[in-house]
Motif scaffolding. Structure first.
Motif, PDB file in Angstrom:
ATOM      1  N   MET A 121      41.965  30.907  44.290  1.00  0.00           N
ATOM      2  CA  MET A 121      41.854  31.939  43.254  1.00  0.00           C
ATOM      3  C   MET A 121      41.425  31.293  41.944  1.00  0.00           C
ATOM      4  O   MET A 121      41.731  30.125  41.681  1.00  0.00           O
ATOM      5  N   LYS A 133      42.117  37.894  37.560  1.00  0.00           N
ATOM      6  CA  LYS A 133      42.331  37.142  38.795  1.00  0.00           C
ATOM      7  C   LYS A 133      41.274  37.499  39.837  1.00  0.00           C
ATOM      8  O   LYS A 133      40.998  38.672  40.074  1.00  0.00           O
ATOM      9  N   VAL A 135      40.114  36.295  43.834  1.00  0.00           N
ATOM     10  CA  VAL A 135      40.232  35.483  45.045  1.00  0.00           C
ATOM     11  C   VAL A 135      38.822  35.077  45.467  1.00  0.00           C
ATOM     12  O   VAL A 135      37.987  35.916  45.779  1.00  0.00           O
TER      13      VAL A 135
END
Length: 367
Positions: A121, A133, A135
């Motif tokens: 991440m 955030k 991934v």
């Protein structure tokens, strides 16, 4: 023979046997200072531009350490904390001062099947909280096994991001199969895109992020300060921990070739070499259980400059490796007996900092 002489002989023999058993490097005089106290498992840490630290605790915390105070970062993703899995490595983008990106690996339960697998991440920090955030990679399939999540992260000089994932305890399935995650070193652009010159981008059904394969459980990775090569180390089974120099598309052999045996002492392969598979630069037998890895490139330690430092979880010391002509020619024990050495980095001040389980982060000082 007197009783006293018998005791002296027993002590001498015991010392010889101990050295023969774990091939002890000599213990070198040095001192240290505890910089961050009371950490349980400081799996990774990195320095911010103001020389404060971001520290991962395996259980799922990111800690900001500044001016002697620890602050828990908020909005950390949910972590699958099982066995060797949890919140793992953490690094800054090379251009962090301009873009603010922080990268970390962790065991994630997202996706199909019960259990978890390693994820990568990136996020930004604002008011001691993670924002934006993203991934960038999530290995699959999930499994409830607790072994071999990897995972270290480095950036090279071209801005490529490399990270490692262990073979998740599936040695006969994952590491030799490029259509499956696990037992690999991966390479991405900093935003998660697959580089079009990755070695397997044109292979049918291959995981296109793979850069090299045939690994067991790499928990150390670093860029050589002079050659700029990617160096890793990885856990063997009983014996056969390895140091490797990583090259595009290469097969590092696990479990077809190995210098180790099963934990029970039985053999799983008769081969230590095979055509088309890379040989390690160095291996340990018995295993030291390596974690964390750093070259000394500063002038703070004089005759240690250029040495490679590797943590030993099993024997609880920092291994100071002298390297000449592509071989480890000498090893010394540093920080012996303080605890399981999990992580190691050279700080912006040129000193070496070491994460030790159930202690904290210490600064290494050479006498």
């Amino acid at each position: 023979m007197t009783f006293k002489n018998k005791i002296l002989i027993f002590i001498a023999l015991s010392t010889v046997l101990a050295c023969a058993q774990d091939k002890n490097p000599i213990n070198t005089e040095h001192s240290y200072e505890v910089i961050v106290k009371d950490l349980k498992n400081p799996w990774g840490f990195t320095f911010l531009p103001d020389e404060s630290m971001l520290i991962t605790e395996k259980e799922g915390k990111i800690i900001h350490f500044k001016n002697g105070r620890k602050t828990d970062i908020k909005n950390v993703p949910e972590v699958y904390n099982r066995g060797q899995g949890g919140l793992l490595d953490i690094v800054l983008h090379p251009d962090y001062s301009e873009n603010g990106w922080v990268y970390f690996t962790y065991a994630s339960s997202e996706g199909d099947n019960k259990g978890g697998h390693t994820a990568l991440m990136r996020a930004k920090l604002k008011d001691n909280s993670l924002i934006d955030k993203q991934v960038l990679y999530k290995a699959s399939p999930n499994t409830t096994k607790g072994q071999h999540f990897g995972s270290r992260i480095v950036f090279d000089d071209q801005g490529y991001l490399y990270f490692t994932i262990g073979e998740r305890g599936e040695r006969d399935v994952n590491p030799q199969d490029i259509t499956r995650d696990g037992g690999k070193v991966y390479r991405l652009h900093d935003d998660g895109r697959i580089p079009n010159n990755n070695p397997f981008v044109n292979e049918t059904n291959a995981k296109q992020a793979i850069y090299s394969y045939g690994h067991r459980n790499p928990q150390g990775m670093v860029i050589h300060p002079e050659t700029r090569e990617i160096w890793t180390h990885e856990h063997g089974p009983r014996g056969g921990d390895e140091i490797n120099i990583i090259k595009s598309g290469k097969n590092y052999g696990w479990p077809v070739i190995s210098y180790g045996v099963n934990y029970s002492g039985t053999s799983f392969t008769d081969l230590t070499k095979k055509e088309g598979m890379e040989q390690p630069l160095h291996y340990w037998d018995p295993s030291i259980a390596p974690s964390g890895m750093e070259f000394i490139s500063s002038d703070k330690y004089k005759d240690w400059k250029g040495n490679l430092l590797i943590g030993s979880l099993k024997f609880q010391y920092l291994d100071n490796c002298y390297i000449k002509n592509g071989k480890v020619i000498k090893e010394e024990r540093l920080l012996d007996g303080l605890g399981r050495v999990r992580s190691v980095n050279q700080g912006p001040d040129g000193y070496i900092y070491v994460g030790i389980e159930n202690l904290g982060i210490v600064k290494l000082i050479k006498e």
